[in-house]
Design an enzyme around this catalytic site. Structure first.
Site, PDB file in Angstrom:
ATOM      1  N   PRO A   1      60.418  16.937  65.521  1.00 43.98           N
ATOM      2  CA  PRO A   1      61.350  18.003  65.908  1.00 43.98           C
ATOM      3  C   PRO A   1      60.796  19.425  65.830  1.00 43.98           C
ATOM      4  O   PRO A   1      61.471  20.360  66.232  1.00 43.98           O
ATOM      5  CB  PRO A   1      62.520  17.832  64.919  1.00 43.98           C
ATOM      6  CG  PRO A   1      61.935  17.108  63.761  1.00 43.98           C
ATOM      7  CD  PRO A   1      60.831  16.261  64.287  1.00 43.98           C
TER       8      PRO A   1
ATOM      9  N   LYS B   1      62.031  19.907  71.078  1.00 45.31           N
ATOM     10  CA  LYS B   1      61.928  19.454  72.468  1.00 45.31           C
ATOM     11  C   LYS B   1      62.760  18.222  72.834  1.00 45.31           C
ATOM     12  O   LYS B   1      62.993  17.956  74.016  1.00 45.31           O
ATOM     13  CB  LYS B   1      60.455  19.150  72.800  1.00 45.31           C
ATOM     14  CG  LYS B   1      59.613  20.376  72.982  1.00 45.31           C
ATOM     15  CD  LYS B   1      59.893  21.049  74.319  1.00 45.31           C
ATOM     16  CE  LYS B   1      59.552  22.520  74.314  1.00 45.31           C
ATOM     17  NZ  LYS B   1      60.674  23.424  74.095  1.00 45.31           N
TER      18      LYS B   1
ATOM     19  N   HIS C   1      68.406  33.727  71.459  1.00 44.62           N
ATOM     20  CA  HIS C   1      67.312  34.255  70.643  1.00 44.62           C
ATOM     21  C   HIS C   1      66.116  34.600  71.528  1.00 44.62           C
ATOM     22  O   HIS C   1      65.711  33.811  72.355  1.00 44.62           O
ATOM     23  CB  HIS C   1      66.871  33.225  69.592  1.00 44.62           C
ATOM     24  CG  HIS C   1      67.837  33.089  68.457  1.00 44.62           C
ATOM     25  ND1 HIS C   1      67.475  32.616  67.233  1.00 44.62           N
ATOM     26  CD2 HIS C   1      69.144  33.390  68.360  1.00 44.62           C
ATOM     27  CE1 HIS C   1      68.533  32.610  66.425  1.00 44.62           C
ATOM     28  NE2 HIS C   1      69.550  33.070  67.098  1.00 44.62           N
TER      29      HIS C   1
ATOM     30  N   TYR D   1      59.955  29.633  60.965  1.00 41.67           N
ATOM     31  CA  TYR D   1      59.133  28.451  60.759  1.00 41.67           C
ATOM     32  C   TYR D   1      58.117  28.821  59.677  1.00 41.67           C
ATOM     33  O   TYR D   1      57.232  29.649  59.921  1.00 41.67           O
ATOM     34  CB  TYR D   1      58.400  28.067  62.043  1.00 41.67           C
ATOM     35  CG  TYR D   1      59.280  27.427  63.101  1.00 41.67           C
ATOM     36  CD1 TYR D   1      60.106  28.180  63.921  1.00 41.67           C
ATOM     37  CD2 TYR D   1      59.273  26.033  63.278  1.00 41.67           C
ATOM     38  CE1 TYR D   1      60.907  27.581  64.892  1.00 41.67           C
ATOM     39  CE2 TYR D   1      60.061  25.428  64.251  1.00 41.67           C
ATOM     40  CZ  TYR D   1      60.872  26.197  65.055  1.00 41.67           C
ATOM     41  OH  TYR D   1      61.656  25.612  66.003  1.00 41.67           O
TER      42      TYR D   1
ATOM     43  N   TYR E   1      57.797  26.748  74.084  1.00 42.49           N
ATOM     44  CA  TYR E   1      58.998  26.728  73.242  1.00 42.49           C
ATOM     45  C   TYR E   1      60.254  27.013  74.065  1.00 42.49           C
ATOM     46  O   TYR E   1      61.265  26.323  73.915  1.00 42.49           O
ATOM     47  CB  TYR E   1      58.840  27.749  72.107  1.00 42.49           C
ATOM     48  CG  TYR E   1      59.867  27.587  71.014  1.00 42.49           C
ATOM     49  CD1 TYR E   1      59.689  26.665  69.996  1.00 42.49           C
ATOM     50  CD2 TYR E   1      61.030  28.353  71.010  1.00 42.49           C
ATOM     51  CE1 TYR E   1      60.631  26.508  68.994  1.00 42.49           C
ATOM     52  CE2 TYR E   1      61.982  28.207  70.008  1.00 42.49           C
ATOM     53  CZ  TYR E   1      61.771  27.277  69.003  1.00 42.49           C
ATOM     54  OH  TYR E   1      62.718  27.118  68.024  1.00 42.49           O
TER      55      TYR E   1
HETATM   56  P1  FAD Z   1      70.680   9.858  71.363  1.00 46.24           P
HETATM   57  O1  FAD Z   1      71.227  11.204  71.055  1.00 46.24           O
HETATM   58  O2  FAD Z   1      70.011   9.102  70.292  1.00 46.24           O
HETATM   59  O3  FAD Z   1      71.860   9.006  71.977  1.00 46.24           O
HETATM   60  C1  FAD Z   1      71.785   7.612  72.153  1.00 46.24           C
HETATM   61  C2  FAD Z   1      73.168   7.032  72.082  1.00 46.24           C
HETATM   62  O4  FAD Z   1      73.095   5.639  72.351  1.00 46.24           O
HETATM   63  C3  FAD Z   1      73.783   7.174  70.705  1.00 46.24           C
HETATM   64  O5  FAD Z   1      75.074   7.730  70.808  1.00 46.24           O
HETATM   65  C4  FAD Z   1      73.781   5.764  70.150  1.00 46.24           C
HETATM   66  O6  FAD Z   1      74.866   5.530  69.250  1.00 46.24           O
HETATM   67  C5  FAD Z   1      73.903   4.946  71.419  1.00 46.24           C
HETATM   68  N1  FAD Z   1      73.407   3.579  71.287  1.00 46.24           N
HETATM   69  C6  FAD Z   1      72.306   3.148  70.619  1.00 46.24           C
HETATM   70  N2  FAD Z   1      72.172   1.818  70.710  1.00 46.24           N
HETATM   71  C7  FAD Z   1      73.214   1.386  71.451  1.00 46.24           C
HETATM   72  C8  FAD Z   1      73.640   0.103  71.874  1.00 46.24           C
HETATM   73  N3  FAD Z   1      72.939  -0.978  71.541  1.00 46.24           N
HETATM   74  N4  FAD Z   1      74.756   0.012  72.613  1.00 46.24           N
HETATM   75  C9  FAD Z   1      75.454   1.129  72.962  1.00 46.24           C
HETATM   76  N5  FAD Z   1      75.115   2.368  72.565  1.00 46.24           N
HETATM   77  C10 FAD Z   1      73.995   2.496  71.822  1.00 46.24           C
HETATM   78  N6  FAD Z   1      65.772  18.153  70.074  1.00 46.24           N
HETATM   79  C11 FAD Z   1      65.738  19.409  70.626  1.00 46.24           C
HETATM   80  O7  FAD Z   1      65.597  19.496  71.851  1.00 46.24           O
HETATM   81  N7  FAD Z   1      65.863  20.544  69.897  1.00 46.24           N
HETATM   82  C12 FAD Z   1      65.993  20.509  68.563  1.00 46.24           C
HETATM   83  O8  FAD Z   1      66.161  21.555  67.945  1.00 46.24           O
HETATM   84  C13 FAD Z   1      65.981  19.206  67.915  1.00 46.24           C
HETATM   85  N8  FAD Z   1      66.117  19.078  66.576  1.00 46.24           N
HETATM   86  C14 FAD Z   1      66.311  17.855  66.031  1.00 46.24           C
HETATM   87  C15 FAD Z   1      66.531  17.791  64.680  1.00 46.24           C
HETATM   88  C16 FAD Z   1      66.764  16.543  64.098  1.00 46.24           C
HETATM   89  C17 FAD Z   1      66.985  16.495  62.632  1.00 46.24           C
HETATM   90  C18 FAD Z   1      66.777  15.364  64.901  1.00 46.24           C
HETATM   91  C19 FAD Z   1      67.067  14.017  64.290  1.00 46.24           C
HETATM   92  C20 FAD Z   1      66.535  15.432  66.240  1.00 46.24           C
HETATM   93  C21 FAD Z   1      66.290  16.660  66.820  1.00 46.24           C
HETATM   94  N9  FAD Z   1      66.044  16.776  68.174  1.00 46.24           N
HETATM   95  C22 FAD Z   1      65.907  18.027  68.741  1.00 46.24           C
HETATM   96  C23 FAD Z   1      65.978  15.593  69.022  1.00 46.24           C
HETATM   97  C24 FAD Z   1      67.303  15.287  69.716  1.00 46.24           C
HETATM   98  O9  FAD Z   1      68.346  15.206  68.775  1.00 46.24           O
HETATM   99  C25 FAD Z   1      67.199  13.967  70.502  1.00 46.24           C
HETATM  100  O10 FAD Z   1      66.039  14.028  71.292  1.00 46.24           O
HETATM  101  C26 FAD Z   1      68.420  13.713  71.390  1.00 46.24           C
HETATM  102  O11 FAD Z   1      69.504  13.284  70.603  1.00 46.24           O
HETATM  103  C27 FAD Z   1      68.138  12.664  72.460  1.00 46.24           C
HETATM  104  O12 FAD Z   1      69.304  12.372  73.173  1.00 46.24           O
HETATM  105  P2  FAD Z   1      69.555  10.920  73.787  1.00 46.24           P
HETATM  106  O13 FAD Z   1      70.852  11.005  74.490  1.00 46.24           O
HETATM  107  O14 FAD Z   1      68.348  10.500  74.538  1.00 46.24           O
HETATM  108  O15 FAD Z   1      69.614   9.952  72.551  1.00 46.24           O
HETATM  109  C1  DHB Z   2      66.599  23.215  64.854  1.00 43.22           C
HETATM  110  C2  DHB Z   2      65.974  22.013  64.969  1.00 43.22           C
HETATM  111  C3  DHB Z   2      64.638  21.969  65.295  1.00 43.22           C
HETATM  112  O1  DHB Z   2      64.020  20.786  65.430  1.00 43.22           O
HETATM  113  C4  DHB Z   2      63.907  23.124  65.513  1.00 43.22           C
HETATM  114  O2  DHB Z   2      62.599  23.046  65.816  1.00 43.22           O
HETATM  115  C5  DHB Z   2      64.551  24.339  65.399  1.00 43.22           C
HETATM  116  C6  DHB Z   2      65.902  24.382  65.063  1.00 43.22           C
HETATM  117  C7  DHB Z   2      68.033  23.244  64.498  1.00 43.22           C
HETATM  118  O3  DHB Z   2      68.606  22.191  64.271  1.00 43.22           O
HETATM  119  O4  DHB Z   2      68.617  24.343  64.440  1.00 43.22           O
END
Ligand code: FAD
Ligand code: DHB
Length: 393
Positions: free
Chosen positions: A292, A296, A76, A200, A384
């Site tokens: 979110p 980021k 995009h 948005y 962004y």
């Molecule tokens: P996580 O993905 O949370 O992974 C952590 C892992 O550790 C999990 O698999 C969990 O099960 C495991 N774990 C936890 N506790 C334990 C334990 N005690 N023992 C063993 N394993 C454990 N980010 C973006 O950049 N762009 C977006 O568009 C965006 N949109 C989002 C929309 C939503 C609705 C949400 C909820 C989040 C969004 N995010 C977005 C944020 C993004 O999803 C997270 O920042 C990302 O998942 C972080 O990755 P991580 O590996 O640090 O943590």
């Molecule tokens: C999506 C999630 C976001 O947090 C965002 O800012 C834009 C798109 C998505 O899940 O597609």
């Protein structure tokens, strides 16, 4: 207890941070074991982020896990800000030439990384219980389900609710936090996107986001009150509210379809400083959370892991600890920039019940500025699509 296993880096969590770290370390000849609380199926189905910064895409492609991403990801070159009865495009190709974002589901990134790790013979333990870290000062080890993993370093990639950060002794970490009085209700629907780019939308009824996953699957988010119960949102209500918040410009009709996934996510800003204690290094959501709106979170996790990989590589090459010592400071610079951007995007686009008429006028005035001024729009666009990575010392 079974006889201890040994690896160079013990990784807790098979989210994007833990999986990518394990993959990048493997490419540098450094061994790791990943311990994950959930099943493989669960982590591969967990629907979350969708927007990958240019640098995240480059990192995945350059490390050999970008084949499907390049094939299926949707590139995009702009987003729409919709408010006051009109849409305004933020044109990346004009404001930040050569930089774009790619829409590709987080769980697809996770699937690609798991497949690559397993193909390379990686040791990923799913469904492990009672993970705990020990002896962080000198000879760290992790215990889980009656087993023990000895390692040189532990990477806490276990997300916001993990065990790593709480294992750090009291007083070492300072936390900074802000909660918002609303959450996001997110859905995945079997329907073609109603627009080519993300929308948005700021409305008096609250924020809405139109996103997508493929030409057949759309993704939407609605601002709802904090603590909202999903049961209060039957499918018809979700579609009615999405229409009310998105069908606000002439000629735009929202296509509806079968809802295949629903969830509610609270919005929070959080930073833990420093992101390291002795031989434990925190990365991704374990160390910081952003609301979110700026897309980021996943991208910050990738940025952390890039720095940690380089720091560990240098350590194993010649024993140098300089970059390990700088890890937290280097990451936190980017983290705080993203904190501000995410807070700012959230403030710009959501409805705050506490806002008075004056606050609402300020919000509109700022939206008018961002959509009228190239300088202001460039600030949004460059954050962004993702600022360049720090050049490591
Ligand atoms: P996580 O993905 O949370 O992974 C952590 C892992 O550790 C999990 O698999 C969990 O099960 C495991 N774990 C936890 N506790 C334990 C334990 N005690 N023992 C063993 N394993 C454990 N980010 C973006 O950049 N762009 C977006 O568009 C965006 N949109 C989002 C929309 C939503 C609705 C949400 C909820 C989040 C969004 N995010 C977005 C944020 C993004 O999803 C997270 O920042 C990302 O998942 C972080 O990755 P991580 O590996 O640090 O943590
Ligand atoms: C999506 C999630 C976001 O947090 C965002 O800012 C834009 C798109 C998505 O899940 O597609």
């Amino acid at each position: 207890m079974l006889s201890p296993m040994r690896t160079q880096v013990g990784i807790i969590g098979a989210g994007p941070a833990g999986l990518l770290l394990s993959h990048l370390l493997h490419l540098r000849g450094i061994s790791s074991v990943i311990l994950e609380r959930r099943s493989r199926d669960y982590v591969e189905r967990r629907v979350r982020a969708g927007v990958l910064e240019q640098g995240t895409v480059d990192t995945l492609v350059e490390s050999g896990v970008g084949e499907r991403l390049l094939r299926e990801g949707l590139v995009h070159e702009g987003i729409e800000l919709r408010y006051g009865g009109a849409g305004h495009r933020v044109a990346f190709e004009k404001l930040v030439p050569g930089r774009s974002i790619t829409v590709y589901g987080q769980q697809e990134v996770v699937k690609d990384l798991i497949a690559a790790r397993l193909a390379a013979g990686a040791d990923i333990r799913f469904e492990v219980d009672d993970v705990a870290v020990h002896s962080l000062e000198d000879a760290p080890y992790i215990t889980f389900g009656g087993e023990r993993l000895d390692c040189d370093f532990i990477a806490g990639c276990d997300g916001f609710h993990g065990v790593s950060r709480p294992s750090v002794p009291e007083g070492v970490i300072t936390t900074y936090e802000r909660e918002y009085p609303f959450a996001w209700l997110g859905i995945l629907a079997r329907v073609a996107p109603s627009a080519e780019e993300l929308i948005y939308a700021q409305t008096g009824r609250g924020f809405a986001l139109h996103s997508m996953r493929s030409p057949e699957i759309s993704r939407f988010y609605l601002q709802v009150p904090a603590g909202e119960d999903l049961d209060e949102w039957p499918d018809e209500r979700i579609w009615a509210e999405l229409k009310a918040r998105l069908e606000t410009v002439p000629g735009f009709a929202l296509a509806t379809g079968e809802i295949i996934e629903k969830g509610i996510t609270p919005l929070r800003s959080f930073v833990a400083e420093p992101m390291r204690h002795e031989r434990l290094f925190l990365a991704g959501d374990a160390a910081h959370i952003v609301p979110p709106t700026g897309a980021k979170g996943l991208n910050l996790a990738v940025a952390d892991v890039r720095v940690l990989t380089e720091a560990l590589t240098r350590f194993y090459a010649d024993g140098s600890t300089a970059l390990l010592d700088d890890y937290s400071d280097i990451c936190l610079k980017r983290v705080w920039r993203a904190q501000h951007f995410s807070w700012w995007m959230t403030t710009l686009l959501h409805t705050f019940d506490s806002d008075d008429a004056y606050g609402r006028r300020l919000q509109t005035s700022y939206l008018d500025y961002v959509t009228a001024s190239d300088a202001a729009a460039t600030t949004l666009a460059e954050n962004y699509v993702g600022l360049p990575y720090e050049v490591l010392p």
